[in-house]
Write an enzyme that holds these catalytic residues in place. Structure first.
Site, PDB file in Angstrom:
ATOM      1  N   SER A 163      68.308  15.668  52.533  1.00  0.00           N
ATOM      2  CA  SER A 163      67.502  14.925  51.580  1.00  0.00           C
ATOM      3  C   SER A 163      68.199  14.902  50.206  1.00  0.00           C
ATOM      4  O   SER A 163      69.343  14.475  50.138  1.00  0.00           O
ATOM      5  CB  SER A 163      66.098  15.555  51.508  1.00  0.00           C
ATOM      6  OG  SER A 163      65.185  14.676  50.904  1.00  0.00           O
ATOM      7  N   ARG A 233      52.346  15.621  44.741  1.00  0.00           N
ATOM      8  CA  ARG A 233      52.815  16.342  45.919  1.00  0.00           C
ATOM      9  C   ARG A 233      52.197  15.777  47.200  1.00  0.00           C
ATOM     10  O   ARG A 233      52.864  15.646  48.229  1.00  0.00           O
ATOM     11  CB  ARG A 233      52.479  17.827  45.786  1.00  0.00           C
ATOM     12  CG  ARG A 233      52.778  18.664  47.005  1.00  0.00           C
ATOM     13  CD  ARG A 233      54.255  18.642  47.355  1.00  0.00           C
ATOM     14  NE  ARG A 233      54.564  19.611  48.405  1.00  0.00           N
ATOM     15  CZ  ARG A 233      55.771  19.781  48.918  1.00  0.00           C
ATOM     16  NH1 ARG A 233      56.790  19.053  48.481  1.00  0.00           N
ATOM     17  NH2 ARG A 233      55.986  20.674  49.855  1.00  0.00           N
ATOM     18  N   ASP A 329      62.369   9.641  60.781  1.00  0.00           N
ATOM     19  CA  ASP A 329      62.416   9.776  59.319  1.00  0.00           C
ATOM     20  C   ASP A 329      62.268   8.391  58.701  1.00  0.00           C
ATOM     21  O   ASP A 329      63.136   7.541  58.876  1.00  0.00           O
ATOM     22  CB  ASP A 329      63.764  10.403  58.940  1.00  0.00           C
ATOM     23  CG  ASP A 329      63.892  10.690  57.450  1.00  0.00           C
ATOM     24  OD1 ASP A 329      63.053  10.226  56.654  1.00  0.00           O
ATOM     25  OD2 ASP A 329      64.854  11.395  57.083  1.00  0.00           O
ATOM     26  N   HIS A 362      60.856  13.091  58.292  1.00  0.00           N
ATOM     27  CA  HIS A 362      61.890  13.573  57.375  1.00  0.00           C
ATOM     28  C   HIS A 362      61.966  15.098  57.352  1.00  0.00           C
ATOM     29  O   HIS A 362      63.049  15.673  57.283  1.00  0.00           O
ATOM     30  CB  HIS A 362      61.579  13.037  55.976  1.00  0.00           C
ATOM     31  CG  HIS A 362      62.592  13.403  54.939  1.00  0.00           C
ATOM     32  ND1 HIS A 362      63.900  12.963  54.988  1.00  0.00           N
ATOM     33  CD2 HIS A 362      62.499  14.170  53.830  1.00  0.00           C
ATOM     34  CE1 HIS A 362      64.561  13.435  53.939  1.00  0.00           C
ATOM     35  NE2 HIS A 362      63.741  14.178  53.230  1.00  0.00           N
ATOM     36  N   ASP A 363      60.819  15.746  57.407  1.00  0.00           N
ATOM     37  CA  ASP A 363      60.761  17.205  57.312  1.00  0.00           C
ATOM     38  C   ASP A 363      61.467  17.912  58.464  1.00  0.00           C
ATOM     39  O   ASP A 363      61.640  19.138  58.416  1.00  0.00           O
ATOM     40  CB  ASP A 363      59.301  17.680  57.266  1.00  0.00           C
ATOM     41  CG  ASP A 363      58.895  18.100  55.866  1.00  0.00           C
ATOM     42  OD1 ASP A 363      59.734  17.969  54.945  1.00  0.00           O
ATOM     43  OD2 ASP A 363      57.755  18.556  55.693  1.00  0.00           O
TER      44      ASP A 363
END
Lengths: 391, 391
Positions: A163, A233, A329, A362-363
């Site tokens: 990232s 967040r 992602d 993505h994580d």
């Protein structure tokens, strides 16, 4: 390695976690920022794992993502959580600390010990807040270069990151092409897309809309924009997960009770999960830092620095690249990663590319993904042989 | 048709736009809400276009989306903008007002003239705020049924709507299966997904985090949570566009100047576009209404009302369905629309399905998409022949 040897007596020392060393750079060693300003004094908090070999040829730099820290393989004293890349880094692991000297530093602009907007501006005795110049990914890498040199290392065996960390990896290979033997940019791209800028801008506006932000001077008012930062967040967190992962983890499952509450409390598990993500984040992250680091990512555009040609950026590169993307992602889709691969091919660079098939979004780069670890293991081992690093 | 004939003398009348009629329902005609409460008095603001035929068989109900109003084919006195479905509705258009009697009402829970959280609670003389019970899509449809009956119509020739409007269309066919001859649910689904709930929850938390929201009682404090609502709108707006559309429209294009500003003003066009979307929205929309309508969408789950079986919901339906999705819609992807088609097939219902190939994302249903209009034209014309509606 004597960790304290990496410090100098100059600079404005702040209280940081006792367990991580800090490199100080005084007014004689300013950081030249892309904003056109020399920043000093400067401090860089970091951690190392393993031992530097006699040749100083076995150093691996780990670059962290937006909200991470310099504790990839050890417990963070701030969050109390185990290292965020613990499955990857350690004795006998793909990034083997019995073989390599692993370095990870908190990025400039961050809030975990390196100079950032929460640091004290020696000119005023107050936190910088928004008076700190905007920081770029290139600035972060420039600071890492200063740290690496301070540690007595000329050339890095490898630079690895996902990232925003992957952006730093790419920037290393462009800024210092002959100082990186192998590069692993993961779940990243050569620029931030319009949609990614959009989500970051929403987060920034959520922070700025919070009256407790106080135009960035919340410390002086004894406040913190926790509500705005929590919303920021929450927004970002949704982009880190795939729709499939959200569906699998939460679906429309209800919270606490098996009927709808007909109110605005968290009815669905996804709601309480997001609220929890927001509220725990504000305990560990500085709101202004969030503005600075998202801005750095938005500004990132390697081709933009080379007349729009990404291939030109990598021309003549001797670095061995391995790019890794994750199929689900949507923040940095495979095609964004592949655009870098195509540019590297056009530049006749050495490049491997792996797309990991996963529905975790993505994580995934922070999760236990055996295929992902195997890909890193294979590439790093092969690069180590090419580098002549004995086992 | 005498528009004023649709009003009664009972109920608590509020000032609304002079150009749209309002149906009032007094304490003798309460709206039975899913929350288990009878709501009265009730008012429903609406508009009609065209003439009801002698058989009262040519009525088409248009259901609006989250932030729209009951001005699909005429200028809204609130926004001053032309009708939001003007290319679709009018003389000689696919929804031909020379042939059909077109009705569109503001949803219950809304803020454009129908009873919603900004309406005065006759019990207190103050705006309801959060004391209004949570409203569901089924409640909205129940209110529309009251209006349609008030207008002297037993059976609707067609119900048409996109997004939240499409949810209402589906609910009509389930709540009143013999009262809808043809149904066009567009860019919608039979339930809200975890990811969609997540984005709505972010929007709600942005509103609630704004201290000017005042626990929903902002009117009493002479305030409005404009900053929070703007962030909510920005978040939603990104989900209405495709990544491709954002890339095409904005990419990384800079605003006003051709260099980066190295600050937190809007550098990129996408940033100023989003800020503009946020700031203009707050002028025309009530923050509590935004909470209520997003909640209604999140609660929507037709199968949930039928033991988890969507097919069961449509069992025995005689309605002719035409579902339309847009290939780049990631809020209600084609697969969500297609899940409804599969359930209708399983229920042996009459159903057509069209996926429009476009890169404009969810918002495509509000844009000039010739193929989309042609699909509606073809389906409505065919249904009119089957209904025996003469040209």
């Amino acid at each position: 390695m004597d960790r304290t040897s990496a410090t100098t007596s100059s600079g404005n020392r702040e209280a940081i976690e006792p367990s991580s060393p800090v490199a100080y750079f005084g007014d004689d060693e300013p950081l030249h920022l892309d904003a056109g300003i020399d920043l000093s004094p400067l401090q860089i908090a970091y951690n190392t794992y393993g031992e530097l070999n006699a040749d100083r040829s076995n150093a691996i730099l780990i670059c962290h993502a937006l909200t991470m820290d310099h504790f990839p393989a050890s417990r963070s004293p701030v969050t109390g959580k185990p290292g965020w890349w613990l499955p990857l880094i350690g004795p006998g692991k793909p990034v083997d600390t019995d073989r390599y000297f692993v370095i990870c530093s908190n990025v400039i602009g961050g809030c975990m010990g390196s100079t950032g907007p929460a640091s004290i501006d020696p000119a005023t005795g107050e936190p910088y807040g928004l008076t700190l110049p905007v920081i770029t990914i290139r600035d972060m890498v420039r600071a890492q270069k200063m740290l690496v040199e301070r540690l007595g290392i000329d050339t890095l065996f490898a630079v690895i990151g996902g990232s925003m960390g992957g952006m730093q990896v790419l920037q290393w290979t462009v800024s210092y092409p002959d100082k990186v033997f192998a590069a692993l940019p993961i779940a990243t791209g050569a620029r931030h897309s319009a949609q990614n800028i959009a989500f970051h801008e929403i987060g920034r506006q959520a922070v700025i809309a919070d009256p407790d932000w106080e135009s960035g001077r919340y410390f002086a008012h004894g406040k913190r924009p926790v509500k705005g930062l929590a919303v920021a967040r929450m927004t970002a967190h949704v982009t880190y997960l795939s729709e499939m992962a959200l569906h699998r983890k939460f679906g429309r499952n209800l919270q606490d009770r098996d009927v709808l509450g007909f109110g605005f409390d968290a009815d669905f598990q996804i709601e309480s999960y997001l609220r929890h993500q927001g509220m725990t984040f504000v305990d560990r992250f500085d709101a202004n830092s969030y503005l600075y680091l998202t801005r750095a990512m938005d500004y990132f555009d390697i081709a933009g620095d080379f007349d729009g040609s990404l291939a030109k950026a990598f021309q003549g590169s001797q670095t061995r690249f391995c790019l890794i993307s994750f199929s689900s992602d949507w923040l940095f889709p495979t095609e964004e990663n592949r655009a870098v691969v195509h540019a590297l091919n056009a530049a006749a660079a050495s490049v491997s590319f792996v797309e990991i098939d996963t529905d975790r979004g993505h994580d995934a780069f922070l999760l236990d993904e055996p295929e992902f670890f195997a890909a890193i293991d294979g590439f790093v081992s092969s690069a180590a042989r090419a580098r002549g690093l004995s086992r």
